[in-house]
Motif scaffolding. Sequence first.
Motif, PDB file in Angstrom:
ATOM      1  N   GLN A 119       0.014 -11.698   2.149  1.00 36.57           N
ATOM      2  CA  GLN A 119       0.687 -11.184   0.965  1.00 36.57           C
ATOM      3  C   GLN A 119       2.124 -11.678   0.901  1.00 36.57           C
ATOM      4  N   ASN A 121       5.569 -10.008  -0.182  1.00 34.74           N
ATOM      5  CA  ASN A 121       6.084  -8.669  -0.467  1.00 34.74           C
ATOM      6  C   ASN A 121       7.317  -8.718  -1.363  1.00 34.74           C
ATOM      7  N   PRO A 170       2.503  -5.721  -2.781  1.00 42.02           N
ATOM      8  CA  PRO A 170       1.889  -6.848  -2.065  1.00 42.02           C
ATOM      9  C   PRO A 170       1.260  -7.832  -3.055  1.00 42.02           C
TER      10      PRO A 170
END
Length: 649
Positions: A119, A121, A170
Amino acid sequence: ALPISEPERMGSCSICLSVLILVCFPCLITAQQAYADDSCRNSSSALGYACNGVNRSCTAFLMYRAQPPYNNLSSIASLFSANVSQISAISNMSETMTLPTNTEVLIPATCSCSGKFYQVNTTYLVKPGDNYMLIANNTFEGLTTCKAIRNNKISPSLADIFPNERLTIPVRCACPTKKQVGEGIKYLMSFVIQPGNAIASIAVKFGADVAQTLEANQKSEQDSVIQPFTTLLVPLRAAPNGSAVNLFPQTSSSPSPTPSPPSSPTPPSSSPPKGSSKKKWAYFGVGVVVGGAFVLAAGALLVFVFLRTRKSKGLIVPSQSQSFEAQEKAITKEPETEPFEFLQSISSIASLKVYSIEDLQAATETFGSDHWIKGSVYMGILNGDRVAIKKMNGDVSKEISVLNKINHFNLISLLGICFDDGVWYLVYEYASNGPLSDWIYQDSPDQKTLNWGKRMQVASDVATGLNYLHSYTTPPHVHKDIKSSNILLDGDFRAKIAKFGLSRPVRGNDGQYTLTKHIVGTKGYLAPEYLENGLVTPMLDVYSFGILLLEMLTGKDVAQLYEGVKVYLSEVLAPLLGNENANLKGFIDPSLGELYPEHVAMSIVVLIDRCLRKDPASRPSMNEIVQILSKTLTTSLVWESTSASTSSL
């Protein structure tokens, strides 16, 4: 029985374990990512892409489409906690310039493993009225999911979100797997799917290999259906640049009232789909109300504007085809110049831009010959964008009312209107490659032609547009005049259905299919039940689409195809159907040579036969046709890619 030694026992266990891994966890072997088909679903794939790459951190790319208030690079960079200078460099755009809505922006980002998932962030401050779906689907446009946001909350036990709460978002990304690195893949791009997209066309747009793109998302030629507002991983051999993105899309001055439907061929449901946001459905409701108000206003306008008799006009039809008769009802109107202020009031109701005649004269150099396209259509420049401007006399309310209520990539967009001295001017998006009829006929004077892949893309586009009209407009509509000259091609040879003057709702006020004695349309394209009984159903368009497919396959227009036919046009398919030794070479457009997959071409012949059946109940729906052509398009592009690779060896 012979005793088994400890090393042998350990070796057997190792083999069993390997077999178990192969059977139960194929994704660890193929090292690809599962496609998540719904941004708010409960499957683990909605949490992100699995950390199965060579590296736990890498550079990835995100595709975002500008929208207020995120309509400049600085605000977009802030939303994704990205480096604005890097975005500016890769997109070749100023950091502060205001971008038109839907301008595509490439965002370089650092993608890292967080637990089991990759991911990027970023943080987001919750605004009043926000909910998980609005944040996931509207603000971040499907680059994250409802479940991923909930799962990432500091206090996941508190399901609700509150204004001014700071969330960690995310964003979906991934790093290349060992297999992908071995194939030369250096980057993966998270691309949010739009209505009308297909995996093959997305791959081609960014120069990616179609087969590798399918594999990267655990899809196949047989399972290539994708949903709008979900992410697709595009495997790239080099960093992308602005040449592949839609930098300055043509958009109307205000948002279209009706949202585009899913490109998936699943039948429409009376309840909203899970992944759609409340905001989008609110727009849909507003669209219905606004559309109805516009029809009333347009009707009032026509009462005041027209009181002149228009001569009855015959439709343009192939002169050789004498099988059917078509007539157009005379309309009695008398034009009278209407004040610009009244048109402005129409604009406020209908969300259409109203132009003055001076605007259009400036755009076309007073409708000069250099701007003339064909008939009464001219190319103009408005606000730096090319547009098509069409002069029209008589009743245009039907076309305006239909076009103002629809919003789909495969339907031509009406951008604005003008009325001056008894003449209407309709301003459309510009399709630079003109009508499909210029590209598919063997006797074309310009000898233009389309390869097999482009023909299948056009067929898929037209089917998707018709499916939208049949299943996702309120009320459902039929086009009633599908033919090659009414299909326009943009700069990328993507198809746009045009000319909605004959379009009408499928059902009457009583909910029943409508009957009419007023038979209009183009000879050769009209379905038997419409000609014989005046029955108007979606199957009318399905029949016309079958004729269009037949023309695209053979390179012959409908008049040539009818030569030698006794009753129904499907007779021309008889020598091919049920014949294992059928010779397609004498049937397919000779300009294609042998550059087409025979098994796919044969499947199109079977589809045409189904579309042209006399009994409308025996024809496939546009939903089913979209499914078939989506697979056909993917298979065709894979075949072309493989053939090109083979020929270069």
